[in-house]
Design an enzyme around this catalytic site. Sequence first.
Site, PDB file in Angstrom:
ATOM      1  N   LEU A  35       0.846  -1.189   0.000  1.00 50.51           N
ATOM      2  CA  LEU A  35       0.000   0.000   0.000  1.00 50.51           C
ATOM      3  C   LEU A  35       0.880   1.237   0.000  1.00 50.51           C
ATOM      4  O   LEU A  35       2.012   1.213   0.499  1.00 50.51           O
ATOM      5  CB  LEU A  35      -0.876   0.048   1.264  1.00 50.51           C
ATOM      6  N   ASP A  36       0.340   2.339  -0.508  1.00 50.27           N
ATOM      7  CA  ASP A  36       1.031   3.615  -0.390  1.00 50.27           C
ATOM      8  C   ASP A  36       1.266   3.937   1.085  1.00 50.27           C
ATOM      9  O   ASP A  36       0.486   3.521   1.960  1.00 50.27           O
ATOM     10  CB  ASP A  36       0.186   4.747  -0.986  1.00 50.27           C
ATOM     11  N   ARG A  37       2.302   4.711   1.350  1.00 50.86           N
ATOM     12  CA  ARG A  37       2.634   5.107   2.723  1.00 50.86           C
ATOM     13  C   ARG A  37       1.452   5.791   3.412  1.00 50.86           C
ATOM     14  O   ARG A  37       1.215   5.572   4.600  1.00 50.86           O
ATOM     15  CB  ARG A  37       3.841   6.044   2.712  1.00 50.86           C
TER      16      ARG A  37
END
Length: 320
Positions: A141-143
Site C-alpha cells: 500500500l502507499d505510505r
Amino acid sequence: MRRRRPAPLPQRHGLDPVRLRTPDSGPWSTLREHLVERLPRVAPERVAEMLAEGRIVDESGPLTVDSPFVPASFVWFHRDLPQEVPVPFEIGIVHRDADLLVVDKPHFLATIPRGRHVLETALVRLRRELDLPLLAPAHRLDRVTAGLVLFVVRPELRGRYQTLFRDRRVEKTYEAVAGYRPDLELPCTVRSRIVKERGVIRAYEEPGEPNAETTVELLAHHGDRGYYRLHPHTGRTHQLRLHLAGLGVPILHDDFYPELHETPLDDFTAPLQLLARRLAFTDPVSGEPRRFESGLRLAAWTDAVGDEPNGGVSRSPPRF
C-alpha cells in the site's frame, strides 16, 4: 529457476544487505574505484571508510581499500541508514499462521524500505518485532494509505501469493471519506488511462486506451462529506485517488490530488482518508477461500457522524 545465492552478511535492523554484481569488464584497477563511480550518492571518502572498516564483503570475506576489481563478481554491504522520523502508530495483527501474516498498516507507514523510509516501514518493523527475518510482502500500500497488507512467512510461497495480486485474482475493497456531490450518479465505474513516470511524484491521466478501472459506490453522506466504497479492478499507482478527484470528490486530506501540497514528514495530524478494508481470494496453497477485514476506522467520518455506513445504502445522517 536458479536460487539466489545466500548473502555472507546477516540482516541488520531487519534489513538484508545490498548485493551488487560487478560488470564483466571495466577500466577500474580497484573495487574502490568502481564503487565510487557506481554509487554516486555515497561520498568517495565514505566508500573508503566502509572498505577500511570491513563492511563490504565478497564470498571470501571482508574487502579492503586496495582490493582489486574482479569482473562479474558479487559484493555485499549494508547501506548507511537515513535519519527517520518515528511513525507513532502500531501495526495491528489481523491474521497469522505458518504461511501468511495479514496486518493493519497505519497511515504514514511505508510498506517496504524505499528512499527516506527504511527502518520506519511495515516490513522492517514486523521482521524485528515478530522475529520473522524471511518475511516478504505479497503486495503493498502507499505510505499514506491505511489498512490490510498481506505478507508471506515462508519465502518459497511468496511467488504464489504475489501472482494472485498480479493476475487480479484478489478481490480488494477500499473505503474513503471524500467530498459529496448530490448531482453525481452513483454507483459508477470509472475507466481512464493512468501514467506514472519514474522520478515524478504524481501520476496523471491522459487520453488513450484505459488501463485503470474502479467501481465507486456512495454508502452515506453527511453535509459536504461522503463515505465511499471502492472496488479497484486494476492496480495503477494512485488509481483510487485520481479517480475520485476526477469525479470532483477528492479524498479528504489528499496532498497530491487535485493539487500538490508539501507536508512535513513529522506531521501526522491529517491522514489521508483512504482505507484498504477487505481482501478476499482463493488460497493458492490450500485451495480454501480466504477473507480478511480491517479493524481500522476512518476518523474523519466516525468523529463527525459517530458510526460507519452499513449495507451499502445511502442514508440521511443525523444533524449535530
